[in-house]
Design a protein around this motif. Structure first.
Motif, PDB file in Angstrom:
ATOM      1  N   PRO A 214       9.722  -6.212 -10.794  1.00 40.83           N
ATOM      2  CA  PRO A 214       8.482  -5.618 -10.299  1.00 40.83           C
ATOM      3  C   PRO A 214       8.379  -5.712  -8.782  1.00 40.83           C
ATOM      4  O   PRO A 214       9.103  -6.492  -8.166  1.00 40.83           O
ATOM      5  CB  PRO A 214       7.402  -6.452 -10.988  1.00 40.83           C
ATOM      6  N   PRO A 215       7.471  -4.948  -8.184  1.00 44.63           N
ATOM      7  CA  PRO A 215       7.309  -5.020  -6.731  1.00 44.63           C
ATOM      8  C   PRO A 215       6.866  -6.414  -6.309  1.00 44.63           C
ATOM      9  O   PRO A 215       6.213  -7.131  -7.059  1.00 44.63           O
ATOM     10  CB  PRO A 215       6.200  -4.000  -6.449  1.00 44.63           C
ATOM     11  N   PHE A 216       7.254  -6.799  -5.083  1.00 43.88           N
ATOM     12  CA  PHE A 216       6.729  -8.035  -4.529  1.00 43.88           C
ATOM     13  C   PHE A 216       5.236  -7.860  -4.262  1.00 43.88           C
ATOM     14  O   PHE A 216       4.789  -6.801  -3.826  1.00 43.88           O
ATOM     15  CB  PHE A 216       7.445  -8.409  -3.231  1.00 43.88           C
ATOM     16  N   GLY A 217       4.470  -8.909  -4.521  1.00 40.09           N
ATOM     17  CA  GLY A 217       3.025  -8.811  -4.399  1.00 40.09           C
ATOM     18  C   GLY A 217       2.509  -9.336  -3.081  1.00 40.09           C
ATOM     19  O   GLY A 217       3.271  -9.809  -2.240  1.00 40.09           O
ATOM     20  N   TYR A 218       1.204  -9.239  -2.916  1.00 40.84           N
ATOM     21  CA  TYR A 218       0.451  -9.844  -1.819  1.00 40.84           C
ATOM     22  C   TYR A 218       0.720  -9.210  -0.450  1.00 40.84           C
ATOM     23  O   TYR A 218       1.692  -9.523   0.220  1.00 40.84           O
ATOM     24  CB  TYR A 218       0.719 -11.353  -1.728  1.00 40.84           C
ATOM     25  N   GLY A 219      -0.176  -8.300  -0.075  1.00 39.17           N
ATOM     26  CA  GLY A 219      -0.190  -7.789   1.283  1.00 39.17           C
ATOM     27  C   GLY A 219      -1.263  -8.521   2.071  1.00 39.17           C
ATOM     28  O   GLY A 219      -1.609  -9.655   1.761  1.00 39.17           O
ATOM     29  N   THR A 220      -1.793  -7.861   3.075  1.00 35.79           N
ATOM     30  CA  THR A 220      -2.870  -8.432   3.881  1.00 35.79           C
ATOM     31  C   THR A 220      -4.194  -7.904   3.342  1.00 35.79           C
ATOM     32  O   THR A 220      -4.424  -6.698   3.337  1.00 35.79           O
ATOM     33  CB  THR A 220      -2.698  -8.047   5.352  1.00 35.79           C
ATOM     34  N   VAL A 221      -5.051  -8.791   2.886  1.00 41.24           N
ATOM     35  CA  VAL A 221      -6.170  -8.420   2.021  1.00 41.24           C
ATOM     36  C   VAL A 221      -6.999  -7.276   2.565  1.00 41.24           C
ATOM     37  O   VAL A 221      -7.208  -6.268   1.891  1.00 41.24           O
ATOM     38  CB  VAL A 221      -7.076  -9.652   1.764  1.00 41.24           C
TER      39      VAL A 221
ATOM     40  N   SER B  32      -5.128  -1.382  -0.310  1.00 40.94           N
ATOM     41  CA  SER B  32      -5.916  -0.476  -1.139  1.00 40.94           C
ATOM     42  C   SER B  32      -6.423  -1.212  -2.372  1.00 40.94           C
ATOM     43  O   SER B  32      -5.844  -2.229  -2.788  1.00 40.94           O
ATOM     44  CB  SER B  32      -5.049   0.711  -1.583  1.00 40.94           C
ATOM     45  N   PRO B  33      -7.491  -0.715  -2.995  1.00 39.30           N
ATOM     46  CA  PRO B  33      -7.960  -1.337  -4.244  1.00 39.30           C
ATOM     47  C   PRO B  33      -6.882  -1.351  -5.313  1.00 39.30           C
ATOM     48  O   PRO B  33      -6.782  -2.307  -6.088  1.00 39.30           O
ATOM     49  CB  PRO B  33      -9.144  -0.443  -4.652  1.00 39.30           C
ATOM     50  N   GLN B  34      -6.054  -0.324  -5.324  1.00 40.21           N
ATOM     51  CA  GLN B  34      -4.997  -0.240  -6.341  1.00 40.21           C
ATOM     52  C   GLN B  34      -3.930  -1.315  -6.110  1.00 40.21           C
ATOM     53  O   GLN B  34      -3.449  -1.937  -7.068  1.00 40.21           O
ATOM     54  CB  GLN B  34      -4.353   1.154  -6.321  1.00 40.21           C
ATOM     55  N   GLN B  35      -3.578  -1.553  -4.862  1.00 42.96           N
ATOM     56  CA  GLN B  35      -2.587  -2.586  -4.576  1.00 42.96           C
ATOM     57  C   GLN B  35      -3.141  -3.973  -4.876  1.00 42.96           C
ATOM     58  O   GLN B  35      -2.434  -4.836  -5.401  1.00 42.96           O
ATOM     59  CB  GLN B  35      -2.124  -2.505  -3.119  1.00 42.96           C
ATOM     60  N   ARG B  36      -4.424  -4.198  -4.576  1.00 42.52           N
ATOM     61  CA  ARG B  36      -5.036  -5.485  -4.889  1.00 42.52           C
ATOM     62  C   ARG B  36      -5.032  -5.754  -6.384  1.00 42.52           C
ATOM     63  O   ARG B  36      -4.944  -6.902  -6.816  1.00 42.52           O
ATOM     64  CB  ARG B  36      -6.472  -5.532  -4.352  1.00 42.52           C
TER      65      ARG B  36
END
Length: 441
Positions: free
Chosen positions: A341-348, A352-356
């Protein structure tokens, strides 16, 4: 551990959330809830004796069964994150770097109790691992205290901070710490290969600093960043890969040094304590020119098949008038669906709501982040913490032109289908009348 191998020696997290309130109840420890914490006793104590315990989410519940009896015997106040998902988020920096890794915060009453607790806790936590909390002194395997605690602890030599990292690989000497990160620091270095003595950037993946539910460590993300950069470094203004090496159990990515300013620093130099409506036309042209470069770079990145997934103002550095794009650890390659799966956790605040919510990565996620970056560039906040609240009103009050405001509103639309394409944003910037008489070429 080879960076090419998953570490299967640790139990993998599951989607089932493990709540720690049951563990407190099991040991007869009364608690109260406060935001994302479970609090025991008086957690309003403010002294220099505070202790922190850091632990990986996979080991958190096991650690509790070792630590809770000790804390109960000492009748000390403490608080802990409510569940292992919050531990994962803390270690992943989504709660901010300053609080990362502080899974259990303990409030001794005095120095003597702090020393005794440190001794007793170290004895039961030596088999666990965790990230290094921000601005802390390591006094045990996963035990930390404030740098200015004023308490004299016996610190085993293996845990003492080394003043110098020594040579990395065969040719790279760290000379200055640029940024602390619990998962791995970033250094300015000197490359002595073939006696070149040129500056370089050395990015560390600290061993056992983070393990996601699929067994991937920080080193896997760092190696993925290397792979992405090698594919795009001749197509986009990005750092060039020099080497990937290890020292002890840590891994390091060495890239070219871009001698420039981070985007927020460049903006502050342009605004000089003014707001958008007060700056000259030439300054507006310069700011929008930087944003145009950012948008064109992300468009080209998407054409190459990659999503960035961590577009935020500190991931752009400006040398001369060229904007360079940094930090590809979270990148996603759409044609192959990798990493999976994709690596998680960007900068809050930029996600985007979808990435969160952990949905499948899509170009619209980067477009959302582009909109937040533009809003930041217009508002030029004192810091990221103050970049919140009613952004719409703040943009209007700053005198933002209608078409630019529309771009931001559309990019931040909760429905990804309503967000504009990067091509349309570029067209508006190049041909629109925002501000009047501006032409970006």
């Amino acid at each position: 551990m080879s960076v090419f191998q998953l570490n299967n020696g640790y139990p993998l997290s599951t989607h089932e959330v493990k709540d720690f309130a049951n563990d407190l109840t099991l040991y007869g420890i009364p608690y109260q809830e406060c935001e994302h914490w479970l609090e025991v006793g008086n957690c309003e104590l403010r002294n220099n004796y505070t202790l922190f315990i850091s632990v990986l989410s996979q080991q958190a519940q096991s650690l509790l069964h070792q630590v809770l009896p000790v804390l109960k015997v000492h009748a000390v106040s403490f608080r802990l994150l409510k569940n292992d998902r919050l531990v994962d988020q803390s270690n992943g920096l989504t709660m901010g770097a300053k609080d990362a890794g502080k899974v259990i915060v303990i409030y001794p009453l005095h120095a003597k109790q702090a020393r005794q607790l440190a001794h007793d806790l170290e004895r039961v936590t030596v088999s666990f691992m965790g990230i290094t909390p921000y601005e802390s002194l390591r006094i045990g395997k996963v035990l930390y205290t404030a740098l200015d605690s004023g308490v004299s602890y016996h610190i085993p030599a293996v845990y003492r901070n080394k003043r110098r990292k020594g040579i990395i690989g065969k040719y790279y000497i760290p000379v200055k710490l640029l940024r602390f990160n619990p998962k791995g620091d970033i250094y300015l270095g000197v490359n002595i290969k073939q006696f070149s003595f040129t500056h370089c950037i050395i990015k560390q993946a600290r061993a056992a600093s983070f393990i996601d539910r699929y067994g991937r460590e920080s080193a896997h993300k760092l190696f993925w960043q290397k792979s992405v950069l090698e594919q795009i470094q001749h197509e986009l203004p990005v750092p060039q890969v020099i080497d990937f090496c290890s020292k002890g159990e840590d891994h390091y990515l060495v890239t070219s040094y871009i001698n420039g300013q981070l985007l927020p620093d460049r903006l502050k130099g342009i605004y000089r304590d003014r707001i958008w409506r007060e700056i000259e036309l030439a300054d507006k042209v310069k700011i929008l020119g930087y944003f145009l470069q950012i948008t064109e770079s992300i468009k080209r990145l998407h054409e190459l098949g990659y999503l960035h997934r961590d577009i935020q103002v500190n991931n752009f550095i400006i040398r001369g008038d060229t904007v360079y794009l940094l930090d590809f650890e979270l990148a996603y390659y759409m044609p192959a669906g990798t990493p999976d799966p994709p690596f998680g956790y960007g900068t809050v605040m930029f996600m985007s709501p979808q990435q969160r919510q952990g949905e499948q990565p899509a170009p619209e996620d980067d477009i959302y982040s582009i909109g937040v970056v533009l809003a930041y560039m217009i508002l030029n906040p004192v810091d990221q913490e103050s970049f919140s609240g009613n952004i719409y009103n703040a943009l209007v009050n700053a005198g933002l032109e209608a078409k630019l405001l529309d771009v931001i509103i559309l990019c931040l639309d909760p429905d990804p289908a309503n967000r504009p394409s990067l091509s349309s944003i570029i067209t508006i910037l190049k041909t629109g009348d925002i501000p009047e008489n501006i032409e970006l070429v």
